[in-house]
Structure formats: structure tokens, C-alpha cells
Design a protein around this motif. Sequence first.
Motif, PDB file in Angstrom:
ATOM      1  N   SER A 129       1.102  -5.473  15.241  1.00 34.28           N
ATOM      2  CA  SER A 129       0.345  -5.057  14.054  1.00 34.28           C
ATOM      3  C   SER A 129      -0.043  -3.588  14.140  1.00 34.28           C
ATOM      4  N   VAL A 170       1.866  -2.184  11.129  1.00 25.26           N
ATOM      5  CA  VAL A 170       0.905  -2.164  10.022  1.00 25.26           C
ATOM      6  C   VAL A 170       0.110  -0.865  10.027  1.00 25.26           C
ATOM      7  N   GLY A 230       2.162  -8.707   7.042  1.00 24.18           N
ATOM      8  CA  GLY A 230       1.735  -8.284   8.355  1.00 24.18           C
ATOM      9  C   GLY A 230       2.560  -8.919   9.448  1.00 24.18           C
ATOM     10  N   ILE A 239      -3.991  -4.993   3.989  1.00 21.73           N
ATOM     11  CA  ILE A 239      -2.995  -6.037   4.212  1.00 21.73           C
ATOM     12  C   ILE A 239      -3.726  -7.265   4.758  1.00 21.73           C
ATOM     13  N   GLU A 258      -3.027 -10.513   6.643  1.00 18.66           N
ATOM     14  CA  GLU A 258      -1.928 -11.090   7.405  1.00 18.66           C
ATOM     15  C   GLU A 258      -1.921 -12.616   7.247  1.00 18.66           C
TER      16      GLU A 258
END
Length: 444
Positions: free
Chosen positions: A39, A43, A94, A319, A321
Motif C-alpha cells: 500500500s 497507493v 488499494g 482510497i 481499500e
Amino acid sequence: MKLLKRLLILVLLVIGVVIYLNYPKLTIISGYASKNMASGVFVAQRSAASLAQNDNNVPLIELADAEVDTEHQWASASVYGLMNRKAIFREGLGTVLVNDDYDESMTIPIPFRNQPMDTIPYPYGQANPKDSIFDDVDMGQLDKAVAMAFGNPEIQKTRTLLILYKGHLLKEKYVDGFTKDTPILGWSMTKSVLATCYGILEHQGKLEMDWPAPITEWEKDDRKNITLNHLLRMQSGLEWDEDYSKISDVTRMLFLESDMTQSQRTKKSIAKPTEIWNYSSGTTNLLSGILRQQFRSHQQYLDFPYAAFIDKIGMYSMILEADIAGNFVGSSYSWASTRDWARFGQLYLDRGNWNGEQIFSPEWVDYITEPTLHSDGTYGAHFWLNANGKYPDVPKDLYSCNGYQGQYVFVIPSKNLVVVRTGLAEDPDFDVNSFLSEVVKSVP
């Protein structure tokens, strides 16, 4: 030579003891390390080196070695070659830890995002913030508060800080490697985001907080009396172990389960609703599953938070996830820039009104800030409170979203303040009361 051999044997013995004592936890350690790495890279767009040196450099997690495949967008980790775990990135959803249930051929829809640009200054729009000067703000005092938040980087570990006053940006500061656009993992601040979906549906007349939780298997036992309100207040009376130091309900859910909405759903009652208060990440993910039941399709469920408020208030960096089954992990996994976390706080400070549109009712704020029985005045409905004066030098009307390692969005209505602080340390290493008391001294 003999000394070197003895030292080597000693090192191997120490490693062996560490592995033996922590073997059941290794899948959690490697799972955390790979998920956090994936992540952070895919991300948050941070470097693997920075993540290894900082985010994963904590007790036990530091034992894991992680590697990243940028071409195929995954990260894996193991502890001395044991318990290898892999986390993959899925566009719009994600990253997710995979297990034996994961099917690469399975297609999950991704949320539709509508992100128009505008000329409205931040925080209410996408344009640069106004240069705002307030005669009633003591900027010298505010500078003192900011300096305090970053004063001891080895202990406090503050990364980002932002202060809004009356809907205007007063101060923001970022350590090297972080900017106003860097997404930050909110951890349990995500609980407040998930709860907001319920406030919006209530405002739209689509559900009420006193409705029984719509779970078929609860209808034949005492769990039939559990309402949405009980779940939002963590007072359902359901069994749950929120212990991150061992294999527990919460660690099994986050690092082993494919469908995280089921973990709390299957638990038995240990008390009647309202008799106890028991903080439970499983409850939030159960609520995520119940939220999914409100929509006819998976696509509508995935689109709803973004269309209903996230993109509407300009939180374009956010975002949420999802787990393997495509459910939002409402307990723990959302990312947003510090500026966008502040927008979320401003939405609540403005009691649900955003640029003239009422996104949730003003009464929703009263609801989520009403202290929950047996929480000692520290918890409302998926928000934390200062009603009992936990922070003695800060107004008691303060409420907040709190996340692991000191992620905070503080809303202080009596002072017209929203304060966002992110980092890698929480109370007492980061002294919330002292910091906030310095901030509130700067405004009337």
C-alpha cells in the motif's frame, strides 16, 4: 576463530528462540509487512526503502524482509524465509493480502470516481487556499504549537500537521518525504468514514439507527435485539478480542480472512445490548457488510461512499481499500492526503453542509457525539470524544477520528478548529493534550 564460531552459534540460538516464541505470529508479521509495503508503494507512491526504514521498522515487524515487484504491482514478505505472504494492488481498491481463497481470474468492479476541478479555494474546492489573516488569531502562539508537534522527531514522530480555522487554512507542515498530496493511512480513522455512510443513508430516509441489524442468522437468538445504533456505538454485547499482540479476533480478521464482514457476524453474545462497551474492528467491518446489503449491486455499493460524500467534498486522494471479497475494510484501511483528511473534519465542523448542500443532517453530528454508555465519556458513534475531559486543557466539545500510531482528525466546534496530525507515535509519546492546548490558546 573459536570466538567467532561461538558468537555465530549464539546469534543462531537467539534467532531460533525468537522464531520459536513468535512462530504462530509469523503469518501476522509477514502479512502486516507485505500489506503495509504494497500500500505504501502503490497507493501512497512512497519508496520501498523509506517504508522499510520507518513504517515497517517497529518491534516484530522489523523481523520481516519485504520485496516489491513494481511491474506486477505486488509486495511479499517473510521472516527468515518463513511464512511468506503476498499483497497485490488492485486499481481503485488499494492492496489486499492474498490467501488460498484468492482467485486471480475473479473480476471485482472498481469504484467510479467523479472528480471535477473547480476554482473554489481549499478546503471547499480544488483551488489554492486563500491567504487568510485573522485579527483574533495569535500566529506566534500557533507557531509555538506547531513547533511543539515536531519538537522531538525521534519520540513524537510527527509527519504531517494541518490546522483549519473557520474554514481557512492557517498552518500546515510536512517532514521530508511527505507533501500536501501524500496519501496517509488513516487506520481506525476509517471507522468514522464508514459511519458517515450511515449518516447519509439516514438523511436520505433509507434507514434508521434503531432498526435491527439485518442479519438472518441472528433472528432466532438474543442477537435479534441488536440494532444499527448498538453496532455504531460498539455496545452490541457481542464477543470480540481486539488484541494486536497475539493471534486474536482482530488479527485473524485483518491478516487471514477473505471476507472481513463475517468475523463479528458469527460471534456469540456475552451481554445484552448496552450492558457493555467493547471496541471492535470486527463490528465496523460487519457494518460494511450491512452497508453492502443496502444496494442492489456490488458496483452501487463500491460507488456509494465516493458519490455520496468523498468526491463530493473534494477528497480526491482518498482510497477505501477492500478485502478479497470486495468489501470495504471500514475498520482500518483508508488513505487520504492530510488536506483531504482535513476536508472530512471540516464537513463535520460544518454539520454536514458543504458549499450549500446538506450531505447529512446536522442532527447526525449530535448523534455521533453523544457519549455511549460504559465508554466513560470517551466514545460516541464511531467517533472519539473529550466529554469526560480526557484532554483536560482542551474544550470538552472536541471529538475526533483516531487511528493507530497517532493518526488524528480533531474537530473543536467551540473554537471553529479542525486539526489533523499524522505520524508514527501516539499518546503519551505524542502528548495530545499539551499540543492541542497550545493550539486552542491561539484562537478566541
